[in-house]
Design a protein around this motif. Sequence first.
Motif, PDB file in Angstrom:
ATOM      1  N   ASP A   1       0.878  -1.165   0.000  1.00  0.00           N
ATOM      2  CA  ASP A   1       0.000   0.000   0.000  1.00  0.00           C
ATOM      3  C   ASP A   1       0.913   1.212   0.000  1.00  0.00           C
ATOM      4  O   ASP A   1       1.591   1.480   0.984  1.00  0.00           O
ATOM      5  CB  ASP A   1      -0.904  -0.022   1.241  1.00  0.00           C
ATOM      6  CG  ASP A   1      -1.885   1.149   1.283  1.00  0.00           C
ATOM      7  OD1 ASP A   1      -1.659   2.164   0.582  1.00  0.00           O
ATOM      8  OD2 ASP A   1      -2.878   1.047   2.020  1.00  0.00           O
ATOM      9  N   ASP A   2       0.954   1.909  -1.135  1.00  0.00           N
ATOM     10  CA  ASP A   2       1.908   3.013  -1.242  1.00  0.00           C
ATOM     11  C   ASP A   2       1.399   4.313  -0.623  1.00  0.00           C
ATOM     12  O   ASP A   2       2.013   5.360  -0.772  1.00  0.00           O
ATOM     13  CB  ASP A   2       2.384   3.217  -2.677  1.00  0.00           C
ATOM     14  CG  ASP A   2       1.260   3.505  -3.648  1.00  0.00           C
ATOM     15  OD1 ASP A   2       0.110   3.623  -3.216  1.00  0.00           O
ATOM     16  OD2 ASP A   2       1.553   3.618  -4.847  1.00  0.00           O
ATOM     17  N   THR A   3       0.297   4.219   0.122  1.00  0.00           N
ATOM     18  CA  THR A   3      -0.131   5.361   0.920  1.00  0.00           C
ATOM     19  C   THR A   3       0.982   5.622   1.934  1.00  0.00           C
ATOM     20  O   THR A   3       1.468   4.697   2.583  1.00  0.00           O
ATOM     21  CB  THR A   3      -1.440   5.041   1.687  1.00  0.00           C
ATOM     22  OG1 THR A   3      -2.430   4.637   0.753  1.00  0.00           O
ATOM     23  CG2 THR A   3      -1.909   6.239   2.484  1.00  0.00           C
ATOM     24  N   LEU A   4       1.377   6.876   2.049  1.00  0.00           N
ATOM     25  CA  LEU A   4       2.429   7.207   3.007  1.00  0.00           C
ATOM     26  C   LEU A   4       1.798   7.666   4.314  1.00  0.00           C
ATOM     27  O   LEU A   4       0.838   8.436   4.320  1.00  0.00           O
ATOM     28  CB  LEU A   4       3.337   8.303   2.446  1.00  0.00           C
ATOM     29  CG  LEU A   4       4.125   7.931   1.195  1.00  0.00           C
ATOM     30  CD1 LEU A   4       4.951   9.121   0.717  1.00  0.00           C
ATOM     31  CD2 LEU A   4       5.026   6.730   1.443  1.00  0.00           C
ATOM     32  N   GLU A   5       2.337   7.159   5.402  1.00  0.00           N
ATOM     33  CA  GLU A   5       1.889   7.564   6.728  1.00  0.00           C
ATOM     34  C   GLU A   5       3.059   8.168   7.478  1.00  0.00           C
ATOM     35  O   GLU A   5       4.198   7.738   7.317  1.00  0.00           O
ATOM     36  CB  GLU A   5       1.356   6.363   7.508  1.00  0.00           C
ATOM     37  CG  GLU A   5       0.031   5.866   7.018  1.00  0.00           C
ATOM     38  CD  GLU A   5      -0.600   4.851   7.982  1.00  0.00           C
ATOM     39  OE1 GLU A   5       0.124   4.256   8.797  1.00  0.00           O
ATOM     40  OE2 GLU A   5      -1.818   4.691   7.890  1.00  0.00           O
TER      41      GLU A   5
ATOM     42  N   LYS B   1       7.848   9.924   6.454  1.00  0.00           N
ATOM     43  CA  LYS B   1       6.744   9.324   5.712  1.00  0.00           C
ATOM     44  C   LYS B   1       7.207   7.961   5.220  1.00  0.00           C
ATOM     45  O   LYS B   1       8.218   7.850   4.525  1.00  0.00           O
ATOM     46  CB  LYS B   1       6.328  10.208   4.537  1.00  0.00           C
ATOM     47  CG  LYS B   1       5.625  11.463   4.961  1.00  0.00           C
ATOM     48  CD  LYS B   1       5.179  12.277   3.762  1.00  0.00           C
ATOM     49  CE  LYS B   1       4.479  13.537   4.228  1.00  0.00           C
ATOM     50  NZ  LYS B   1       4.066  14.379   3.102  1.00  0.00           N
TER      51      LYS B   1
ATOM     52  N   ALA C   1       5.844   3.860   3.813  1.00  0.00           N
ATOM     53  CA  ALA C   1       4.762   3.082   3.207  1.00  0.00           C
ATOM     54  C   ALA C   1       3.889   2.490   4.307  1.00  0.00           C
ATOM     55  O   ALA C   1       4.392   1.991   5.322  1.00  0.00           O
ATOM     56  CB  ALA C   1       5.329   1.976   2.333  1.00  0.00           C
ATOM     57  N   LYS C   2       2.586   2.506   4.076  1.00  0.00           N
ATOM     58  CA  LYS C   2       1.624   2.037   5.074  1.00  0.00           C
ATOM     59  C   LYS C   2       1.703   0.530   5.302  1.00  0.00           C
ATOM     60  O   LYS C   2       1.602   0.053   6.433  1.00  0.00           O
ATOM     61  CB  LYS C   2       0.210   2.417   4.627  1.00  0.00           C
ATOM     62  CG  LYS C   2      -0.872   2.010   5.592  1.00  0.00           C
ATOM     63  CD  LYS C   2      -2.232   2.473   5.100  1.00  0.00           C
ATOM     64  CE  LYS C   2      -3.309   2.024   6.077  1.00  0.00           C
ATOM     65  NZ  LYS C   2      -4.611   2.552   5.693  1.00  0.00           N
ATOM     66  N   LYS C   3       1.913  -0.236   4.218  1.00  0.00           N
ATOM     67  CA  LYS C   3       1.883  -1.697   4.331  1.00  0.00           C
ATOM     68  C   LYS C   3       2.938  -2.289   3.408  1.00  0.00           C
ATOM     69  O   LYS C   3       3.034  -1.908   2.245  1.00  0.00           O
ATOM     70  CB  LYS C   3       0.497  -2.203   3.950  1.00  0.00           C
ATOM     71  CG  LYS C   3       0.242  -3.663   4.197  1.00  0.00           C
ATOM     72  CD  LYS C   3      -1.232  -3.972   3.893  1.00  0.00           C
ATOM     73  CE  LYS C   3      -1.605  -5.371   4.249  1.00  0.00           C
ATOM     74  NZ  LYS C   3      -3.028  -5.629   3.954  1.00  0.00           N
TER      75      LYS C   3
ATOM     76  N   GLU D   1       2.453  -3.729   8.848  1.00  0.00           N
ATOM     77  CA  GLU D   1       1.988  -2.349   8.787  1.00  0.00           C
ATOM     78  C   GLU D   1       2.109  -1.768  10.183  1.00  0.00           C
ATOM     79  O   GLU D   1       2.522  -2.452  11.114  1.00  0.00           O
ATOM     80  CB  GLU D   1       0.564  -2.265   8.233  1.00  0.00           C
ATOM     81  CG  GLU D   1      -0.463  -3.119   8.919  1.00  0.00           C
ATOM     82  CD  GLU D   1      -1.776  -3.143   8.132  1.00  0.00           C
ATOM     83  OE1 GLU D   1      -2.218  -2.091   7.646  1.00  0.00           O
ATOM     84  OE2 GLU D   1      -2.357  -4.222   8.014  1.00  0.00           O
TER      85      GLU D   1
END
Length: 168
Positions: free
Chosen positions: A82-86, A103, A105-107, A125
């Motif tokens: 999941d390339d959403t950055l957290e 920042k 990667a989320k997963k 994650e």
Amino acid sequence: MNKLNILTFPDPRLRKTAEPVIDFNDELKSMASDMLYTMYEDKGIGLAATQVDIHKRLIVIDLSEDKSSPLYIINPDYEILDDTLELSEEGCLSIPSFRQEVKRAKKIKLKYQDLNGLDKELTAEGLLGFCIQHEIDHLNGKLLVDYSSSLKRNRIRDKLLKLKDEKK
């Protein structure tokens, strides 16, 4: 078990890229045990071999409160699921009293070997995922301060060099 010396920024040895582990033997198990002991003694949750001047692709992690769930990660590689950055606020045993938001990667899906050389996979994650990515950065010669501005990085370097001089 032996407590190992943790290198601190700006020591240039922290910038070395770690080599793959080839021999899965008693020496590797002893090294991993010493790293885990060192991490626990310094109140960390993760430690890469590079941080103790061992330039092998070896990481130890334990997120448990009671130090009961050590994870030995050898020759790690990961792919982003999941390339959403957290944002993750991180600290580092090699940069005492410094915190940085990063920042990540989320997963991720981690492929690695265990202490016996067996191939393993896990999906991570949250804190575990962030910790794995942080420690793999170390194996690749990348530090937490690299996520900061050069001005902030220089201030941190100067502060740590001053502290080191005061201890002499």
